[in-house]
Design a protein around this motif. Structure first.
Motif, PDB file in Angstrom:
ATOM      1  N   LEU A 244       4.805  -0.561  -8.774  1.00 22.29           N
ATOM      2  CA  LEU A 244       4.791  -1.425  -7.585  1.00 22.29           C
ATOM      3  C   LEU A 244       5.582  -2.699  -7.865  1.00 22.29           C
ATOM      4  CD1 LEU A 244       3.577  -2.229  -4.774  1.00 22.29           C
ATOM      5  CD2 LEU A 244       1.648  -3.172  -6.023  1.00 22.29           C
TER       6      LEU A 244
ATOM      7  N   GLU B 138      -3.138   5.076 -12.340  1.00 22.15           N
ATOM      8  CA  GLU B 138      -3.276   3.803 -11.619  1.00 22.15           C
ATOM      9  C   GLU B 138      -2.517   2.649 -12.279  1.00 22.15           C
ATOM     10  OE1 GLU B 138      -7.325   3.114  -9.886  1.00 22.15           O
ATOM     11  OE2 GLU B 138      -7.650   5.067 -10.803  1.00 22.15           O
TER      12      GLU B 138
ATOM     13  N   TRP C  50     -10.582  11.456  -5.577  1.00 19.44           N
ATOM     14  CA  TRP C  50      -9.382  11.039  -6.308  1.00 19.44           C
ATOM     15  C   TRP C  50      -9.175  11.899  -7.546  1.00 19.44           C
ATOM     16  CZ3 TRP C  50      -4.829   9.775  -7.174  1.00 19.44           C
ATOM     17  CH2 TRP C  50      -4.392   9.219  -8.371  1.00 19.44           C
TER      18      TRP C  50
ATOM     19  N   TYR D  84       2.408   1.569  -3.476  1.00 20.33           N
ATOM     20  CA  TYR D  84       1.399   1.830  -4.504  1.00 20.33           C
ATOM     21  C   TYR D  84       0.855   3.255  -4.394  1.00 20.33           C
ATOM     22  CZ  TYR D  84      -2.857   1.351  -7.274  1.00 20.33           C
ATOM     23  OH  TYR D  84      -3.851   1.536  -8.197  1.00 20.33           O
ATOM     24  N   ARG D  85       0.504   3.658  -3.189  1.00 18.84           N
ATOM     25  CA  ARG D  85      -0.087   4.994  -3.028  1.00 18.84           C
ATOM     26  C   ARG D  85       0.937   6.099  -3.267  1.00 18.84           C
ATOM     27  NH1 ARG D  85      -3.956   3.392   2.068  1.00 18.84           N
ATOM     28  NH2 ARG D  85      -5.471   2.275   0.817  1.00 18.84           N
TER      29      ARG D  85
ATOM     30  N   ALA E  22       0.593   0.556 -10.577  1.00 17.56           N
ATOM     31  CA  ALA E  22       0.634  -0.910 -10.461  1.00 17.56           C
ATOM     32  C   ALA E  22       1.928  -1.452 -11.071  1.00 17.56           C
ATOM     33  CB  ALA E  22      -0.585  -1.514 -11.144  1.00 17.56           C
ATOM     34  N   ASP E  23       2.321  -0.906 -12.207  1.00 16.73           N
ATOM     35  CA  ASP E  23       3.578  -1.338 -12.839  1.00 16.73           C
ATOM     36  C   ASP E  23       4.780  -0.987 -11.963  1.00 16.73           C
ATOM     37  OD1 ASP E  23       2.196  -2.318 -14.971  1.00 16.73           O
ATOM     38  OD2 ASP E  23       2.606  -0.618 -16.300  1.00 16.73           O
TER      39      ASP E  23
ATOM     40  N   VAL F  38      -7.661  15.176  -6.492  1.00 18.55           N
ATOM     41  CA  VAL F  38      -6.247  14.990  -6.109  1.00 18.55           C
ATOM     42  C   VAL F  38      -5.398  14.861  -7.363  1.00 18.55           C
ATOM     43  CG1 VAL F  38      -4.619  13.329  -5.087  1.00 18.55           C
ATOM     44  CG2 VAL F  38      -6.666  13.987  -3.831  1.00 18.55           C
TER      45      VAL F  38
ATOM     46  N   GLN G 291       0.839  -1.209   0.000  1.00 13.16           N
ATOM     47  CA  GLN G 291       0.000   0.000   0.000  1.00 13.16           C
ATOM     48  C   GLN G 291       0.870   1.253   0.000  1.00 13.16           C
ATOM     49  OE1 GLN G 291      -2.948  -0.057  -0.739  1.00 13.16           O
ATOM     50  NE2 GLN G 291      -4.284  -1.300   0.529  1.00 13.16           N
TER      51      GLN G 291
ATOM     52  N   VAL H 151       4.135  14.563  -1.901  1.00 12.33           N
ATOM     53  CA  VAL H 151       3.580  13.224  -1.641  1.00 12.33           C
ATOM     54  C   VAL H 151       4.293  12.576  -0.463  1.00 12.33           C
ATOM     55  CG1 VAL H 151       3.396  10.878  -2.582  1.00 12.33           C
ATOM     56  CG2 VAL H 151       2.677  12.812  -3.958  1.00 12.33           C
TER      57      VAL H 151
ATOM     58  N   ILE I 241      -2.443  17.454  -8.241  1.00 14.08           N
ATOM     59  CA  ILE I 241      -1.075  16.931  -8.171  1.00 14.08           C
ATOM     60  C   ILE I 241      -0.408  16.973  -9.544  1.00 14.08           C
ATOM     61  CG2 ILE I 241       0.205  14.752  -7.888  1.00 14.08           C
ATOM     62  CD1 ILE I 241      -0.284  15.935  -5.230  1.00 14.08           C
TER      63      ILE I 241
ATOM     64  N   LEU J 126       1.246   6.222  -6.946  1.00 13.36           N
ATOM     65  CA  LEU J 126       0.015   6.800  -7.498  1.00 13.36           C
ATOM     66  C   LEU J 126      -0.031   8.305  -7.257  1.00 13.36           C
ATOM     67  CD1 LEU J 126      -2.655   6.222  -8.894  1.00 13.36           C
ATOM     68  CD2 LEU J 126      -3.641   5.627  -6.680  1.00 13.36           C
ATOM     69  N   GLY J 127       0.415   8.715  -6.067  1.00 13.72           N
ATOM     70  CA  GLY J 127       0.436  10.147  -5.760  1.00 13.72           C
ATOM     71  C   GLY J 127       1.356  10.907  -6.706  1.00 13.72           C
TER      72      GLY J 127
END
Lengths: 194, 95
Positions: free
Chosen positions: A51, A44, A122, A34-35, A48-49, A125, A31, A141, A129, A38-39
């Motif tokens: 991560l 998304e 989201w 990932y976050r 994921a990639d 944000v 998490q 972030v 961002i 993502l931030g």
């Protein structure tokens, strides 16, 4: 502290080639990575990639990791570096064709990404961002999402504290101006997530 | 100490932090991410093992018996290079 001991043991096991240790580290920190990704990327699929890339790097360079040092700063550093690279590549237009293909494929039915777009918080944000310059985005972030101090960020990004403070100042100012119009979107009651 | 720290907190900081966290709070990586990672890591380990194996590098392990002196080993090396010019050669001396 228990987390630190746990990470240490897992890193040592990973250095011995234990893939289950990699899985356990992933479960524990996914998490966070990932976050953070993502931030920074506001994408998304990219998060994921990234991560996966972050943990593959951890696996590949496991022998270079000092198990006696906290593991999370390393994750932040790798995540920030890979996210930097991703955003730069993207800005150069290297993903243009891929994105166009995805856009065409999305025309017929709603995807997970489109459903996420419906998430107003989201979306806001993401917009705010994405409008920030990359160095400010990364610092904001790490500071506001991950609650890292200026000193910790400076160490992770390997830049002087003054640089972090400056990026934080300008990023914060830009974000404040942007959020000034959207205060209604911030929840009145908020519970910390873990 | 706490009083001093809390008096320094700018409400904007708290506001931005909550806003950012709430925007990302519902976001989680795809469920398949873990298995994808382990599969990729496992494949990478297998690739490294293959790369490190002399047999894999040469396609197959081949042995030739020569007397263990420099002259014979030199002749053997020349012969191998002539027969398999594009291959990476590694030596292992067996007794």
């Amino acid at each position: 502290m228990a987390q630190l001991v746990g990470d240490r043991t897992l890193v040592i096991r990973l250095q011995q080639g234990d893939l289950e240790a990699l899985g356990a580290l992933f479960d524990r920190h996914r998490q966070l990575v990932y976050r953070t990704a993502l931030g920074i990327t506001a994408d998304e699929e990219a998060a994921a990639d990234l991560l996966q890339d972050v943990f593959l790097r951890v696996h590949r360079y496991a022998r270079r990791i000092d198990p006696d040092r906290p593991f999370e700063p390393l994750l932040y550093r790798v995540t920030a570096n890979l996210a930097y690279t991703w955003v730069r590549r993207r800005s150069l237009g290297l993903r243009l064709l891929q994105e166009m293909g995805e856009w065409l494929a999305r025309e017929r039915k709603p995807t997970l990404h489109q459903i996420a777009e419906a998430d107003e918080a989201w979306r806001q944000v993401r917009e705010a961002i994405s409008a920030l310059p990359l160095p400010q985005r990364v610092v904001l972030v790490l500071h506001y999402l991950n609650d890292l101090s200026v000193g910790e960020i400076a160490e992770i990004l390997e830049v002087p504290e003054g640089t972090v403070k400056s990026r934080l100042h300008y990023g914060r100012r830009a974000l404040k101006a942007s959020l000034g119009l959207r205060k209604d979107l911030v929840p009145e009651a908020y519970y910390e997530f873990t | 100490m706490n009083l001093r720290s809390s008096s320094r907190i700018d409400p904007t900081d708290r506001y931005i932090s909550r806003w950012l966290k709430s925007g990302l709070a519902g976001k989680s990586p795809p469920v398949a991410a873990r298995s994808r990672l382990l599969a990729a890591a496992s494949a990478s380990m297998a690739a490294v093992r293959r790369q490190r194996s002399p047999a894999a590098r040469g396609g197959a392990a081949m042995g030739i018996a020569v007397p263990p002196d420099d002259w014979s080993l030199g002749l053997a090396r020349q012969a191998v290079l002539r027969w398999f010019p594009a291959m990476v050669i590694s030596y292992r001396i067996g007794h």
